[in-house]
Design a protein around this motif. Structure first.
Motif, PDB file in Angstrom:
ATOM      1  N   VAL A  73      -8.805  -4.751   2.674  1.00 46.33           N
ATOM      2  CA  VAL A  73      -9.956  -4.771   1.781  1.00 46.33           C
ATOM      3  C   VAL A  73      -9.593  -4.408   0.342  1.00 46.33           C
ATOM      4  CG1 VAL A  73     -12.252  -3.801   1.354  1.00 46.33           C
ATOM      5  CG2 VAL A  73     -11.500  -4.190   3.701  1.00 46.33           C
ATOM      6  N   GLN A  74      -9.017  -3.243   0.152  1.00 40.84           N
ATOM      7  CA  GLN A  74      -8.794  -2.735  -1.197  1.00 40.84           C
ATOM      8  C   GLN A  74      -7.854  -3.608  -2.023  1.00 40.84           C
ATOM      9  OE1 GLN A  74      -7.213   1.240  -1.348  1.00 40.84           O
ATOM     10  NE2 GLN A  74      -7.674   1.474  -3.510  1.00 40.84           N
TER      11      GLN A  74
ATOM     12  N   TRP B 170       0.858  -1.156   0.000  1.00 36.59           N
ATOM     13  CA  TRP B 170       0.000   0.000   0.000  1.00 36.59           C
ATOM     14  C   TRP B 170       0.903   1.216   0.000  1.00 36.59           C
ATOM     15  CZ3 TRP B 170      -0.913  -2.835   4.784  1.00 36.59           C
ATOM     16  CH2 TRP B 170      -0.262  -2.303   5.873  1.00 36.59           C
ATOM     17  N   PRO B 171       0.385   2.356  -0.386  1.00 32.60           N
ATOM     18  CA  PRO B 171       1.243   3.538  -0.432  1.00 32.60           C
ATOM     19  C   PRO B 171       1.615   3.991   0.971  1.00 32.60           C
ATOM     20  CG  PRO B 171      -1.020   4.118  -0.968  1.00 32.60           C
ATOM     21  CD  PRO B 171      -0.964   2.620  -0.869  1.00 32.60           C
TER      22      PRO B 171
ATOM     23  N   SER C 298      -4.442   0.652   6.648  1.00 28.38           N
ATOM     24  CA  SER C 298      -4.949  -0.589   7.217  1.00 28.38           C
ATOM     25  C   SER C 298      -6.104  -1.135   6.376  1.00 28.38           C
ATOM     26  CB  SER C 298      -5.401  -0.338   8.658  1.00 28.38           C
ATOM     27  OG  SER C 298      -5.716  -1.531   9.294  1.00 28.38           O
ATOM     28  N   ALA C 299      -7.039  -0.268   6.027  1.00 26.96           N
ATOM     29  CA  ALA C 299      -8.179  -0.687   5.203  1.00 26.96           C
ATOM     30  C   ALA C 299      -7.728  -1.153   3.829  1.00 26.96           C
ATOM     31  CB  ALA C 299      -9.172   0.463   5.065  1.00 26.96           C
TER      32      ALA C 299
ATOM     33  N   ALA D 270      -1.409  -4.415   8.729  1.00 31.13           N
ATOM     34  CA  ALA D 270      -2.638  -3.644   8.925  1.00 31.13           C
ATOM     35  C   ALA D 270      -2.892  -3.384  10.407  1.00 31.13           C
ATOM     36  CB  ALA D 270      -3.825  -4.370   8.301  1.00 31.13           C
ATOM     37  N   ALA D 271      -2.420  -4.270  11.265  1.00 31.01           N
ATOM     38  CA  ALA D 271      -2.585  -4.074  12.703  1.00 31.01           C
ATOM     39  C   ALA D 271      -1.628  -3.008  13.233  1.00 31.01           C
ATOM     40  CB  ALA D 271      -2.356  -5.389  13.439  1.00 31.01           C
ATOM     41  N   ILE D 272      -0.450  -2.913  12.641  1.00 38.32           N
ATOM     42  CA  ILE D 272       0.549  -1.942  13.099  1.00 38.32           C
ATOM     43  C   ILE D 272       0.252  -0.540  12.570  1.00 38.32           C
ATOM     44  CG2 ILE D 272       2.986  -1.294  12.883  1.00 38.32           C
ATOM     45  CD1 ILE D 272       3.675  -4.196  13.223  1.00 38.32           C
TER      46      ILE D 272
END
Length: 143
Positions: free
Chosen positions: A71-72, A30-31, A66-67, A98-100
């Protein structure tokens, strides 16, 4: 307040490094803002209100990362023809990072808030900090 600035910055740096390590796992991306530490030093909040605004942006970015991981990214993979199992596996691989991300964002938000409060209470300290990281000539343009 000064101690809070340093503690929050240290916690954010540690969590951000963990996030970078976990996002380097294949198929999870993710970015992530590059040079966030430099960015904080260049764009210090002028006061408490601006610090809170930057803290809000930081929290929003962390929740977005995180999302995206949960998801994405898996949804895009599925839409591009991957099986549901493969998309689910991508989501599962993204769970640690995603948790961090929200924890890292919270530390960053605390840093911005403390920095804004400190800069409100002691504008001279902000000037010293800007000169330390940017040099005396560049820091004058940012005030």
């Amino acid at each position: 307040v000064g101690l809070g600035v340093h503690l929050a910055a240290g916690a954010h740096d540690i969590l951000l490094q963990a996030e970078y390590i976990l996002t380097s796992i294949p198929h999870v991306s993710w970015p992530v803002q590059e040079n966030t530490v430099t960015n904080v030093r260049r764009n210090q909040p002028k006061g408490a209100q601006q610090g809170i605004e930057q803290a809000y942006e930081s929290l929003s970015d962390g929740l977005g990362r995180s999302a995206s991981a949960l998801v994405q990214t898996p949804l895009k993979k599925y839409q591009r023809g991957a099986s549901a199992g493969s998309a689910l596996a991508t989501a599962v691989r993204g769970v640690p990072a995603a948790a961090i991300a929200p924890a890292s964002a919270c530390a960053s938000a605390a840093h911005y808030t403390f920095l804004g409060i400190r800069n409100s209470l002691d504008p001279e300290r902000k000037k010293e900090s800007m000169e330390k990281y940017l040099g005396p000539t560049q820091s004058r343009g940012g005030d």
